[in-house]
Write an enzyme that holds these catalytic residues in place. Sequence first.
Site, PDB file in Angstrom:
ATOM      1  CB  THR A   5      -0.971  -0.008   1.431  1.00 26.09           C
ATOM      2  OG1 THR A   5      -1.719  -1.125   1.172  1.00 26.09           O
ATOM      3  CG2 THR A   5      -1.789   1.279   1.413  1.00 26.09           C
ATOM      4  CD  GLN A  41      -3.386  -7.921  -1.289  1.00 26.57           C
ATOM      5  OE1 GLN A  41      -3.498  -7.040  -0.765  1.00 26.57           O
ATOM      6  NE2 GLN A  41      -2.573  -9.127  -0.663  1.00 26.57           N
ATOM      7  CG  HIS A  54      -5.380  -9.082   1.437  1.00 26.19           C
ATOM      8  ND1 HIS A  54      -4.898  -9.609   2.520  1.00 26.19           N
ATOM      9  CD2 HIS A  54      -5.111  -7.665   1.466  1.00 26.19           C
ATOM     10  CE1 HIS A  54      -4.165  -8.900   3.342  1.00 26.19           C
ATOM     11  NE2 HIS A  54      -4.125  -7.579   2.712  1.00 26.19           N
ATOM     12  CG  ASN A  99      -1.395  -8.699   6.544  1.00 30.46           C
ATOM     13  OD1 ASN A  99      -0.903  -9.476   7.194  1.00 30.46           O
ATOM     14  ND2 ASN A  99      -1.067  -7.904   5.607  1.00 30.46           N
ATOM     15  CE1 TYR A 154      -6.549  -3.913   6.250  1.00 30.81           C
ATOM     16  CE2 TYR A 154      -5.108  -5.320   5.510  1.00 30.81           C
ATOM     17  CZ  TYR A 154      -5.262  -4.296   5.952  1.00 30.81           C
ATOM     18  OH  TYR A 154      -4.345  -3.289   6.196  1.00 30.81           O
ATOM     19  NE  ARG A 162       1.019 -11.170   1.320  1.00 29.18           N
ATOM     20  CZ  ARG A 162       1.719 -10.205   1.851  1.00 29.18           C
ATOM     21  NH1 ARG A 162       0.740  -9.155   2.208  1.00 29.18           N
ATOM     22  NH2 ARG A 162       2.869 -10.008   1.974  1.00 29.18           N
ATOM     23  CG  ASN A 204      -4.862  -3.824  10.279  1.00 27.12           C
ATOM     24  OD1 ASN A 204      -4.542  -2.718  10.489  1.00 27.12           O
ATOM     25  ND2 ASN A 204      -4.450  -4.491   9.171  1.00 27.12           N
ATOM     26  N   GLY A 210       8.742  -7.168   0.001  1.00 30.23           N
ATOM     27  CA  GLY A 210       7.927  -6.144   0.198  1.00 30.23           C
ATOM     28  C   GLY A 210       8.649  -4.836   0.108  1.00 30.23           C
TER      29      GLY A 210
END
Length: 373
Positions: free
Chosen positions: A25, A97, A178, A181, A183, A230, A238, A328
């Site tokens: 991001t 993604q 996705h 993480n 989400y 992923r 998060n 990354g």
Amino acid sequence: MPTLFDPVTFGDLSLQNRIVMAPLTRNRSPKNIPNDLNVVYYEQRATAGLIVSEGTAVTHQGQGYADVPGLYSPEALAGWKKVTDAVHARGGKIVAQLWHVGRISHVSLQPDGQAPVAPSAIAAKSKTYILNEDGTGSFAETSTPRALQLAELPGIVDDFRKAARGAVDAGFDGVEIHGANGYLLDQFMKDGANHRDDAYGGSIENRIRLTLEVVDAVAAEIGAGRTGIRLSPTTPANDIRDSNPQAVFNAVAEQLASRNLAFIHVIEGATGGPRDHQYEGTSFDYAAFHQAYVAAGGKGAWMVNNGYTAETAKAAIESGKADLVSFGKPFIANPDLVRRIRDGAAWNEVNPKTLYGGGAEGYTDYPTLAAAE
């Protein structure tokens, strides 16, 4: 013995090497539309065997950060088409993604200022990136979400399906779902965020149901050979956690094995942090996770991520631990990372001040080895 630089084919994806650019991001797509600066950024990094795009919202409701691209408007799809054309012109491959952030959002980013959605109405102790009234960006506490109603979940699945179709129509070689993480899909899978008592909560089978429904819908729409996912079993990113991640993700691995996806992308440990991170002292065995997938017949590429160096990446491929390694932040600062790894050259350092938002500085102006020759 395979090496990082051997070409490889998994599903419908034929890659020139095993080095992957991880999703990153960068908050440089105003109004959620990819632009010419984004084109340059991705084109510069097309020597990666595969680029996974930054997280790209499947709907306005799935949007969680300011100035990140979407896949739900004609303008965004047209912008992405310029990106994919540029990457392909350089001989690269790129997948989109597909992202629904769930509760990791803010009312200012949601349609009509509504609350974000989640499996349960539990606020995350986390922050997101919003735009202020004067147009500047800043970090803010995420808003308290509302729980998704059972009748809404088929629509969420269909949002992912439609976004996958839009991505392929915009020239992407495939998609990465996705599921990591903290989400939305990760929120459903983990009992720290999912307190539901219906068919999508409680048991592991119920909590992983939405993720598998999304996988099946996307694969049916564009083909399993163009679809990856992923996952991040133990990241605390998060404000996400689970009481027994090994059981959850071994079950996920066994279910994914029969679906013939192109790849499984695994974040080992804490995203951007220690690779040996554990939940409150509870160990997680990544080798057992991988073995659960293989034992159940899984043949997709096993992609590993988080803090790999040139040396540890080479070892992961040569030992058979992984088929692909994603990087990354090293790709942020080193558009020619593949050459640097091959030549044993030093890596540029990332400028943390230019990671999120802004323009070309810290985005498209990192020096390459070729420029110095």
